[in-house]
Design an enzyme around this catalytic site. Sequence first.
Site, mmCIF file in Angstrom:
data_model
loop_
_atom_site.group_PDB
_atom_site.id
_atom_site.type_symbol
_atom_site.label_atom_id
_atom_site.label_comp_id
_atom_site.label_asym_id
_atom_site.label_seq_id
_atom_site.Cartn_x
_atom_site.Cartn_y
_atom_site.Cartn_z
ATOM 1 N N THR A 6 -4.461 10.675 9.914
ATOM 2 C CA THR A 6 -2.852 10.479 11.010
ATOM 3 C C THR A 6 -3.958 11.312 11.805
ATOM 4 O O THR A 6 -4.165 12.394 11.789
ATOM 5 C CB THR A 6 -2.347 10.732 10.782
ATOM 6 O OG1 THR A 6 -0.946 10.176 11.526
ATOM 7 C CG2 THR A 6 -1.614 12.445 10.809
ATOM 8 N N GLY A 11 -3.304 4.703 12.510
ATOM 9 C CA GLY A 11 -3.548 3.876 13.346
ATOM 10 C C GLY A 11 -2.702 3.593 14.417
ATOM 11 O O GLY A 11 -1.507 2.732 14.147
ATOM 12 N N ILE A 50 0.831 0.794 10.188
ATOM 13 C CA ILE A 50 0.682 1.022 12.265
ATOM 14 C C ILE A 50 1.035 2.402 12.496
ATOM 15 O O ILE A 50 2.534 1.542 11.674
ATOM 16 C CB ILE A 50 1.103 -0.130 12.603
ATOM 17 C CG1 ILE A 50 -0.198 -1.374 11.373
ATOM 18 C CG2 ILE A 50 1.065 -0.908 13.631
ATOM 19 C CD1 ILE A 50 -1.278 -1.462 11.740
ATOM 20 N N LYS A 51 1.114 2.925 13.578
ATOM 21 C CA LYS A 51 1.649 3.686 13.605
ATOM 22 C C LYS A 51 2.367 3.382 15.458
ATOM 23 O O LYS A 51 1.503 3.036 15.991
ATOM 24 C CB LYS A 51 1.212 4.729 13.715
ATOM 25 C CG LYS A 51 1.481 6.339 14.021
ATOM 26 C CD LYS A 51 0.578 7.845 13.834
ATOM 27 C CE LYS A 51 1.500 9.247 14.408
ATOM 28 N NZ LYS A 51 0.337 10.136 14.381
ATOM 29 N N ILE A 52 3.680 3.800 15.017
ATOM 30 C CA ILE A 52 4.256 3.364 16.136
ATOM 31 C C ILE A 52 5.085 3.981 17.000
ATOM 32 O O ILE A 52 5.718 4.907 16.901
ATOM 33 C CB ILE A 52 5.091 2.129 16.249
ATOM 34 C CG1 ILE A 52 4.046 1.171 15.274
ATOM 35 C CG2 ILE A 52 5.609 1.458 17.310
ATOM 36 C CD1 ILE A 52 5.445 -0.377 14.513
#
Length: 216
Positions: A25, A55, A80-82
């Site tokens: 990450t 990402g 998907i990193k938010i």
Amino acid sequence: MQYLIDTADPNEIEEVMAYGIDGITANTTMYRRQGIGVRSFVARWAERKPSFLSGEVIGSFEQMEEQAKELLAIDPDIVIKINFSKEGLRLAHRLHQQGVRTAMTLLFTVTQAVAAMQAGCDYLFFFIGRNEEQGWDGMEAIAQLQALVDACRAETKVVAASIKNLYQLEQLARHHIDCAAIPYALYMRSLQHSLTESGAKTFIEDYEQNEQNKKA
């Protein structure tokens, strides 16, 4: 507790993967430091097929949704990193409905984490060190969050982030936190102990002496 290496440095990632770490990450600041874009980052490490690869997307809902589509085109298994926000919750819920795995980051309270769970997030990046810098008990908060997730029998994974020292790392393991986003330097320090080093030195000396005696 699963370690996720928290870096965009390719040399650091390569080294720790050789030691068994299978999760990667990073964030936009780390991408910038390495002079690499998120799409290139994802493309490079997706080829290694790690169990976890994130990402990060940034911007308005529309911008983040478009970035997510681009990352998914590179790797359908990408997480998907938010960043936590109302727009982030909206995107997480939309992606969850599409069967896309998501991670919500910049979580500082249990109530924020619950909102992320409600949106369908698969991973909750809960910040420890930064919380404690503000005078809050980050360790107690993440322990409560893990207990809540376990009690609900949710499939959501709790990820400890912003880990500053070995004491925090050991406490996280004692609290049975699912995952830890661990910086490279901290991971390397966690492998060291003076008694391990002195014991290894003694064993090597005894081995070499024994080999010499066998040849005599």
